[in-house]
Design a protein around this motif. Structure first.
Motif, PDB file in Angstrom:
ATOM      1  N   LYS A 129      43.122  33.037  -5.636  1.00 10.41           N
ATOM      2  CA  LYS A 129      43.424  32.945  -4.221  1.00 10.41           C
ATOM      3  C   LYS A 129      42.623  34.015  -3.502  1.00 10.41           C
ATOM      4  N   ASP A 130      41.845  33.593  -2.522  1.00 11.46           N
ATOM      5  CA  ASP A 130      40.938  34.511  -1.851  1.00 11.46           C
ATOM      6  C   ASP A 130      41.639  35.267  -0.723  1.00 11.46           C
ATOM      7  N   ILE A 131      41.288  36.543  -0.589  1.00 12.43           N
ATOM      8  CA  ILE A 131      41.784  37.388   0.494  1.00 12.43           C
ATOM      9  C   ILE A 131      40.564  37.990   1.194  1.00 12.43           C
ATOM     10  N   ARG A 132      40.456  37.717   2.469  1.00 14.62           N
ATOM     11  CA  ARG A 132      39.331  38.244   3.232  1.00 14.62           C
ATOM     12  C   ARG A 132      39.843  39.244   4.257  1.00 14.62           C
ATOM     13  N   HIS A 142      50.017  40.440 -10.073  1.00  9.47           N
ATOM     14  CA  HIS A 142      48.897  40.126  -9.186  1.00  9.47           C
ATOM     15  C   HIS A 142      47.713  41.031  -9.506  1.00  9.47           C
ATOM     16  N   VAL A 143      46.580  40.427  -9.814  1.00 14.51           N
ATOM     17  CA  VAL A 143      45.355  41.171 -10.113  1.00 14.51           C
ATOM     18  C   VAL A 143      44.296  40.780  -9.096  1.00 14.51           C
ATOM     19  N   SER A 144      43.696  41.775  -8.460  1.00 14.84           N
ATOM     20  CA  SER A 144      42.662  41.520  -7.452  1.00 14.84           C
ATOM     21  C   SER A 144      41.313  42.011  -7.951  1.00 14.84           C
ATOM     22  N   VAL A 145      40.284  41.203  -7.739  1.00 12.23           N
ATOM     23  CA  VAL A 145      38.921  41.563  -8.126  1.00 12.23           C
ATOM     24  C   VAL A 145      37.992  41.244  -6.958  1.00 12.23           C
ATOM     25  N   GLY A 146      36.760  41.728  -7.028  1.00  8.66           N
ATOM     26  CA  GLY A 146      35.789  41.428  -5.990  1.00  8.66           C
ATOM     27  C   GLY A 146      35.227  40.021  -6.141  1.00  8.66           C
ATOM     28  N   THR A 147      34.626  39.526  -5.083  1.00 10.14           N
ATOM     29  CA  THR A 147      34.074  38.164  -5.100  1.00 10.14           C
ATOM     30  C   THR A 147      32.745  38.089  -5.845  1.00 10.14           C
ATOM     31  N   ILE A 160      49.616  39.739   0.216  1.00 15.06           N
ATOM     32  CA  ILE A 160      50.075  38.814  -0.827  1.00 15.06           C
ATOM     33  C   ILE A 160      51.594  38.715  -0.884  1.00 15.06           C
ATOM     34  N   ASP A 161      52.269  39.862  -0.961  1.00 15.40           N
ATOM     35  CA  ASP A 161      53.723  39.864  -1.153  1.00 15.40           C
ATOM     36  C   ASP A 161      54.313  41.115  -0.501  1.00 15.40           C
ATOM     37  N   PRO A 162      54.438  41.131   0.833  1.00 17.30           N
ATOM     38  CA  PRO A 162      54.883  42.331   1.548  1.00 17.30           C
ATOM     39  C   PRO A 162      56.258  42.800   1.099  1.00 17.30           C
ATOM     40  N   ILE A 163      56.481  44.118   1.229  1.00 21.92           N
ATOM     41  CA  ILE A 163      57.737  44.732   0.801  1.00 21.92           C
ATOM     42  C   ILE A 163      58.704  44.799   1.979  1.00 21.92           C
ATOM     43  N   ASN A 164      59.902  44.301   1.782  1.00 27.83           N
ATOM     44  CA  ASN A 164      60.973  44.441   2.753  1.00 27.83           C
ATOM     45  C   ASN A 164      61.974  45.464   2.250  1.00 27.83           C
ATOM     46  N   LYS A 165      62.894  45.873   3.111  1.00 34.35           N
ATOM     47  CA  LYS A 165      63.895  46.845   2.730  1.00 34.35           C
ATOM     48  C   LYS A 165      64.711  46.321   1.549  1.00 34.35           C
ATOM     49  N   GLY A 166      64.888  47.173   0.538  1.00 36.64           N
ATOM     50  CA  GLY A 166      65.641  46.781  -0.643  1.00 36.64           C
ATOM     51  C   GLY A 166      64.803  46.174  -1.741  1.00 36.64           C
ATOM     52  N   GLU A 167      63.503  45.981  -1.501  1.00 37.53           N
ATOM     53  CA  GLU A 167      62.614  45.391  -2.509  1.00 37.53           C
ATOM     54  C   GLU A 167      61.717  46.453  -3.132  1.00 37.53           C
ATOM     55  N   LEU A 195      45.456  35.671 -10.065  1.00 33.97           N
ATOM     56  CA  LEU A 195      44.167  36.269  -9.702  1.00 33.97           C
ATOM     57  C   LEU A 195      43.877  36.079  -8.220  1.00 33.97           C
ATOM     58  N   HIS A 196      43.394  37.163  -7.602  1.00 30.21           N
ATOM     59  CA  HIS A 196      42.996  37.123  -6.189  1.00 30.21           C
ATOM     60  C   HIS A 196      41.587  37.694  -6.076  1.00 30.21           C
ATOM     61  N   LYS A 197      40.731  37.032  -5.327  1.00 24.01           N
ATOM     62  CA  LYS A 197      39.387  37.535  -5.060  1.00 24.01           C
ATOM     63  C   LYS A 197      39.364  38.108  -3.651  1.00 24.01           C
ATOM     64  N   VAL A 198      39.012  39.399  -3.584  1.00 25.48           N
ATOM     65  CA  VAL A 198      39.099  40.128  -2.323  1.00 25.48           C
ATOM     66  C   VAL A 198      37.697  40.443  -1.805  1.00 25.48           C
ATOM     67  N   SER A 199      37.530  40.317  -0.512  1.00 27.60           N
ATOM     68  CA  SER A 199      36.268  40.688   0.127  1.00 27.60           C
ATOM     69  C   SER A 199      36.571  41.394   1.435  1.00 27.60           C
ATOM     70  N   GLY A 200      35.616  42.164   1.906  1.00 24.42           N
ATOM     71  CA  GLY A 200      35.787  42.875   3.164  1.00 24.42           C
ATOM     72  C   GLY A 200      35.560  44.358   3.004  1.00 24.42           C
ATOM     73  N   PRO A 201      35.538  45.088   4.113  1.00 24.65           N
ATOM     74  CA  PRO A 201      35.277  46.525   4.080  1.00 24.65           C
ATOM     75  C   PRO A 201      36.482  47.306   3.573  1.00 24.65           C
ATOM     76  N   HIS A 202      36.251  48.574   3.268  1.00 24.15           N
ATOM     77  CA  HIS A 202      37.348  49.465   2.920  1.00 24.15           C
ATOM     78  C   HIS A 202      38.329  49.510   4.084  1.00 24.15           C
ATOM     79  N   PRO A 203      39.634  49.377   3.832  1.00 23.54           N
ATOM     80  CA  PRO A 203      40.389  49.564   2.591  1.00 23.54           C
ATOM     81  C   PRO A 203      40.782  48.279   1.869  1.00 23.54           C
TER      82      PRO A 203
END
Length: 450
Positions: free
Chosen positions: A3-6, A191-196, A229-236, A210-218
Motif C-alpha cells: 500500500k503506497d503512502i505519498r 506494518h513495514v514501510s520501505v522506499g519506492t 496508516i493506523d492513528p493512535i487514539n486515547k487508550g490505544e 508492506l507499505h511503500k513510502v515516498s516524499g520528503p523528510h519526515p
C-alpha cells in the motif's frame, strides 16, 4: 501487495558528507558504555557491583517498575565504573572489554511454534525487549500491555542517515525471525514501510503489511507512517522497532546469543572519508571517527543524525539506539549583518533573502550555528508546511508549554514523539526547542494520566 503512502509536506535537507557504501571494521574499543539517558523513564536497579566480571548478554540491571525487564552488557569484561549524578542517580555504566569475548548463551527458541508468552519471556530474559518502544509517550514498551499494531520503518529520510537497504543486506534470516516473533505479540498487523526505489530486504519478509513510502523528510519517520496508516487514539497502543534492532533480536532468537554488533554510518562534512563501520553498541566513537580523519579542528560530534541526535564528546560512546554518527563544523562564529544580506549557502523554509528553494537538490555544508537567538513564538504558518501529521503543531507546542492536559490530549500528543518535531525545530525562526517541549509534555501526560 503493498500500500503506497505519498507524503507531500516536508523538507529534504541535503548535506555534504553522506557515507560511502563501503564498510570497514572499527578498531576494537577498550571501554564500552551504556548511557541510562537512552532508556527514558526507566528506573534502574543494579544486578552487579562495580568491579564485577560480566559476559556479553549478561544482565547489568533491571527496570525497578518491571523487574523482568533486563538490560544486558554489550560485551564481556569488567564493570569498571558506575557513573552517578545527583541523588546517586545512575548515569552511565562503563565496561572494560576483555580481549577474548565470552557470550552468555540461552537455548534457541523455535519461533514458529512458540506462544506469545514464551516469546515475550525470551526477549525480556535475553535483553532485547528494550529495543521495543511504545507510543504514546515514546518509552520502552510495557510487556504487560498489548499493542493494536507494530510499526517498522525501513525508509530513512533524515539528513545523512544510514542507508537501511545497505546495512540490512544479507540479514534476511534474522529479520524474518524477529518479524515472526513480533507478529505473535499483537492481534493486529506488523506494518513495514520501505522506499519506492526497491532493494530493501524488508520487502521480501512474510507476515507483514508492506507499505511503500515516498516524499520528503519526515516521510521516513515512523510517527508519520503511524499517522497515515493506523492513528493512535486515547487508550490505544502501538509498538515500534528500528530495523537494525530487529537484526539483533532475530539473532538472539536463532542462536540464543545477544550480539550487540551494529553497522554505523559515519557521516558529515567534517569527516574526510565518510563511510560505514562495523562496531558494537556502546563503543567509543573515537575508534572509528579518527580512522576516517577529520577536516577541521573545531567540529561537533552528534550521536545520531543532525536533527534528532545528541551532542557527544569525541571520546563519547555510541548510543544504544543509534546507527549514525555525524560530525559537522562547530558554528561558534557570527556573521556581520548576516540577517540583512542575501544568503546562498544555507537552507531556509522561507524565501526572505534566501535562495535554497531555487535549487532543491543542492548539497550544503552547514554548521551548528542557529543563526539567531531564542525569542517568543512567531506565528508564520511555516510549521504546517513541513509537518505532514494531521495535527496543529503550533497549538500543541503551546499546550505543552502551559501544561494544559486537556488541550494536549485533544490536539494529538498521544500520537507524537519528540523526533516528529525535529523538522519544525530546524525551521523555527523563534529558535524554540520543540523536541524538548514535546518530551516534557509527554512526561507530564504520562505522570498525570498514565
Amino acid at each position: 501487495m503493498s500500500k503506497d503512502i505519498r507524503i507531500k509536506k516536508g523538507l529534504n535537507i541535503n548535506l555534504v558528507g553522506a557515507a560511502e557504501l563501503t564498510t570497514s571494521k572499527a578498531v576494537l574499543s577498550n571501554v564500552y558504555a551504556l548511557n541510562l539517558e537512552d532508556f527514558h523513564g526507566i528506573m534502574p536497579k543494579m544486578l552487579v557491583k562495580e568491579g564485577a566480571e560480566v559476559k556479553a548478554g549478561e544482565p547489568l540491571f533491571y527496570n525497578k517498575n518491571i523487574e523482568e525487564m533486563l538490560f544486558v552488557s554489550p560485551v564481556s569484561g569488567e564493570l569498571v565504573e558506575i557513573v552517578r549524578g545527583a541523588r546517586r542517580r545512575i548515569l552511565t555504566l562503563k565496561i572494560l572489554a576483555d580481549k577474548t569475548q565470552e557470550t552468555l548463551s540461552h537455548k534457541p527458541i523455535a519461533v514458529e511454534n512458540a506462544s506469545k508468552e514464551e516469546i515475550k519471556s525470551y526477549l525480556l530474559m535475553g535483553g532485547c525487549w528494550p529495543f521495543i518502544k511504545q507510543r504514546p509517550y515514546d518509552v520502552v514498551a510495557d510487556p504487560d500491555t498489548t499493542p493494536k499494531s507494530i510499526f517498522i520503518s525501513g525508509y530513512a529520510t533524515a539528513p545523512l542517515a544510514a542507508d537501511l537497504n545497505y546495512v540490512l543486506e544479507g540479514k534476511e534470516a534474522e529479520l524474518q525471525a524477529a518479524i515472526t516473533a513480533l507478529g505473535k505479540l499483537t492481534p493486529g498487523k506488523v506494518h513495514v514501510s520501505v522506499g519506492t526505489s526497491g532493494g530493501s530486504p524488508l520487502a521480501q519478509l512474510n507476515g507483514i503489511e508492506l507499505h511503500k513510502v515516498s516524499g520528503p523528510h519526515p516521510a521516513g519517520l515512523v510517527g508519520t507512517q503511524i499517522n497515515k496508516i493506523d492513528p493512535i487514539n486515547k487508550g490505544e497502543l502501538v509498538w515500534t522497532v528500528s530495523p537494525q534492532d530487529l537484526v539483533i533480536t532475530g539473532e538472539l532468537l536463532l542462536t540464543g546469543k545477544f550480539n550487540a554488533e551494529r553497522i554505523v554510518a559515519l557521516a558529515g562534512s567534517s569527516v574526510k572519508t565518510p563511510k560505514y563501520y562495523t562496531t558494537k553498541i556502546g563503543a567509543e566513537i573515537s575508534t572509528f571517527l579518527y580512522a576516517s580523519g577529520v577536516n577541521e579542528e573545531k567540529f561537533r560530534v552528534i550521536n545520531g543524525d543532525v536533527l534528532t541526535g545528541s551532542q557527544s564528546s569525541q571520546d563519547g560512546h555510541l548510543g544504544f539506539y543509534n546507527n549514525t554518527v555525524t560530525a559537522i563544523p562547530e558554528g561558534d562564529d557570527y556573521e556581520f549583518f548576516g540577517w540583512n544580506k542575501p544568503v546562498f549557502n544555507k537552507i531556509s523554509g522561507t524565501r526572505a533573502l534566501t535562495f535554497s528553494w531555487l535549487n532543491p537538490k543542492k548539497k550544503y555544508d552547514l554548521d551548528t550555528n542557529t543563526n539567531g537567538e531564542h525569542r517568543a513564538f512567531v506565528v508564520t504558518g511555516q510549521y504546517e508546511e513541513v509537518f505532514p501529521l494531521d495535527i496543529y503543531p503550533m497549538q500543541l507546542l503551546k499546550a505543552c508549554m502551559v501544561k494544559d492536559l486537556d488541550e494536549m490530549e485533544q490536539l494529538g500528543l498521544y500520537e507524537v514523539a519528540p523526533e516528529d518535531f525535529s523538522l519544525t525545530e530546524f525551521i523555527c525562526i523563534s529558535k524554540q526547542p520543540h523536541q524538548k517541549i514535546i518530551r516534557e509534555g509527554l512526561d507530564l501526560l504520562q505522570k498525570e494520566i498514565g
